[in-house]
Design an enzyme around this catalytic site. Sequence first.
Site, short mmCIF file in Angstrom:
data_model
loop_
_atom_site.label_atom_id
_atom_site.label_comp_id
_atom_site.label_asym_id
_atom_site.label_seq_id
_atom_site.Cartn_x
_atom_site.Cartn_y
_atom_site.Cartn_z
N ASP A 352 0.82 -1.21 0.00
CA ASP A 352 0.00 0.00 0.00
C ASP A 352 0.85 1.27 0.00
O ASP A 352 2.02 1.26 0.37
CB ASP A 352 -0.89 -0.02 1.25
N GLU A 401 -5.67 -1.29 -6.62
CA GLU A 401 -6.73 -0.40 -6.18
C GLU A 401 -6.93 0.65 -7.28
O GLU A 401 -7.68 0.42 -8.20
CB GLU A 401 -6.38 0.25 -4.85
N GLU A 407 -13.46 1.77 0.80
CA GLU A 407 -12.79 2.35 1.97
C GLU A 407 -13.16 3.81 2.17
O GLU A 407 -13.02 4.34 3.28
CB GLU A 407 -11.27 2.20 1.86
#
Length: 828
Positions: A352, A401, A407
């Site tokens: 991430d 993503e 989210e």
Amino acid sequence: MANEIGPAALLERVEPQVETRADAIVLTVRRAGRIVLDGVRLGLRVGGVDLDAGSVLLRSRVREITDEWTARSGKATGTHRYTHVETVHELRHDSGVEWQIHVRASGDGVAVRYALARLEGHGRLDADHTRLRFEPDARVWALDYQTWYETPRVGADLAELPAGAYGFPLLVRLPRAGAYVLLTEAAIDGRFSGAHAELDDDGELRFVAADESVEITRGPVTPWRVFLIGDLATIVESRFVDELAPAPLDPAGDLRWVRPGRAAWSWWSDFYSGAQLHRQRHFVDVAAHFGWEHLLIDCGWDETWVPEIVAYASRRGIQVHLWVVWHDLDGPEKLAKLALWRSWGVAGIKVDFMESESKDRYRWYDTILAETARLGLHVNFHGSVIPRGWARTWPQVIGYEAVRGSEYYVFYQGTPLTAVHNVIQPFTRNVVGAMDYTPVAFAAPGRTTSDGHELALSVAFECGITHFADDVDAYLARPDAARFLAELAPSWEETVLLAGDPDHEAVIARRHGDRWFLGGIATGPARRLTVPLDRLALGPGDAWIVGDGAAGGLTSHRRPVDDKLVVDVAENGGFVAVVAARGTRLHRAVARPEHASPRVDPPVQLLGPDGAAVLLTEGQLRLPPGWSAERLADDRWRIEAPAALAPGRAGVVTVETPGEDGVPVVAHARLFRPLTPGSHRLSALTMVEFHNESGPIERDQSNGGGNPDDGRRMSIAGVEFDDGLGASTPSRIELYPGGCADRFTARIGVDDETPGTAARMSVHADGVELFAVDVRAGEPPRDIELDIRGAATLSLRADTLPEHPEPAHVDWASGRLHHHTATTPAEQ
């Protein structure tokens, strides 16, 4: 006079043509004889020289490229053959610089890249001059550019779109040409930086690289600039971006370990659950009930218990993936963690926060891609760039993503995801590759989409491994949703756009075997959708449909279908369906069976004076980096640790036996280096296991909260400590001195971060309580010194008191194991 350049053989539908002029080089693209793109300017600035002005054509070479590749995941798994026509235009600038324009054409698009095939040494690419104008009545679907692509996607008429930076892929409808064009990139690696689109006040759109100037060497100096062209079905179903990417380094390699599927994921519904082993077990249990393949553990996991959850999940054929921040894998020493995690049986990583399109960051991507391929780890990139073909070159990449997904309900409450944003995705972002939106968020705060819409995202959106956002119990509470998510196929062999456009609805059909799964999402008022089914080539069929109920929620029914499916959807609604030829069984889901664990004897032991131990097991071994093993007779293995393993630290040896769905069943042994004479910090030792109410046990800081490393310097009644273990009530910390320690000392008490609380702290050796005391916030630290001679196990416990049921944070400060004898049990 213009010098016209064209390929010797033109593909049936898309025809590129390049002209060199005195002041420009121009690309024109026709589809079925009709101009779609006119006046696309091509060129570069290299070393301060604008090559697109003052260049002459030297020669053009045309070749037909026929190739094939096998997709392990994506919109269409299996082997695909394709044919491109490539024209290489070789040019020379007035300055003497020789350069090339490569043009690829397929049935669904055109791509352009630039190369300097005769560059000596190094040069500088200062700018990409690729730019174009669209007809003024064009409509555009775009997002404001940021390097992690998480702004909302919107549709607007070109005349209303403000000047600024926009991210790829960017979709344009050209009414006069009767076609759509999708702009994006393909085949990027650490030689390049990524690009985005910039629209100026005059309506000109330019390709702009993230780095103002990059060093270049001989060969291609940009990725492919891609123009997908056709109707919406052509664009949605296109594989052109992947076709342009390089082939895998080992095309014949065995990639059966790349396993698309469905994943349970607890973080969205419970931030701190990544630190809670019991929560992860529950998600495994429900995932097995649904027949899913994967579990993703987000932030909070601890190396102490990851092997345990890997073993627990493996008995049900479920693989475990771990979240990590990119900079924790930056550099050779940190990158070595991947091999360690793989040795535990971990199947993949979610990495991430890269948030950059720079050349330096793409070099980091190159490293991660190569190392995960070598180790056999799946990769899911978050906070990342968009797909540009890596699913072909690196088949272990099963998700990105690069989308504003579920989210945002958690991080940005008050700005819920809209149906408008969702409907645009299948026509833009998801065209170019796997999209980890994390769908089906029934419990989302402020949600404006219907339950049918949320459920339909599981089909309308494609990702190699689909991570479902909500708590698994939220699915169990909705029987129709639970039944469909159990039926949902793990991968797709074919993807078809059945109906819709980016402003109104998208109805996507994806085939697995002899069943089609349909997902329809709509924006706007409640209405009836009529979906043609002729492209499925089923003839008379049966459909099981789950959609919006008249009073909210979900409803389901089964009915026969022929050439169309008629479904009522709510406002911002949607539906799913399973469709197959008449008489075909529609429901086939089964829970995953549980397999027995491999034998591992003993599961915890000390290494001998030679740094080795003997393990009895019937399985195959997976070793930590630097360890070695020799097979002896009668299922015995001699395991040897590296010299660098510190006293009190352990290595985890993984034992594998064949299991469910090709996933090995694993068990683990922990082999400890014995304590040497002297004193050893508690926080430097390997824990066998722990249980903690609030997040992980923290080393050298207070418990803090549910996240790892969120504590502060330990403090008991104002007395601060540099080292120790921070815990909360209730908690258990299990250690393995292995009979090597004589004494345990510590200073204990309630940390100042939980005033007004109290706890009972106790120490147990080999299951026998040696010491217990009630401690209260504000009391000075208590000094303890306990005789633990001969004890193999040591358990440090903290429990709530009846009069204080609230959690207390406690410190095992300055904890030490002392070893004063000259020999260890293994040497006696």
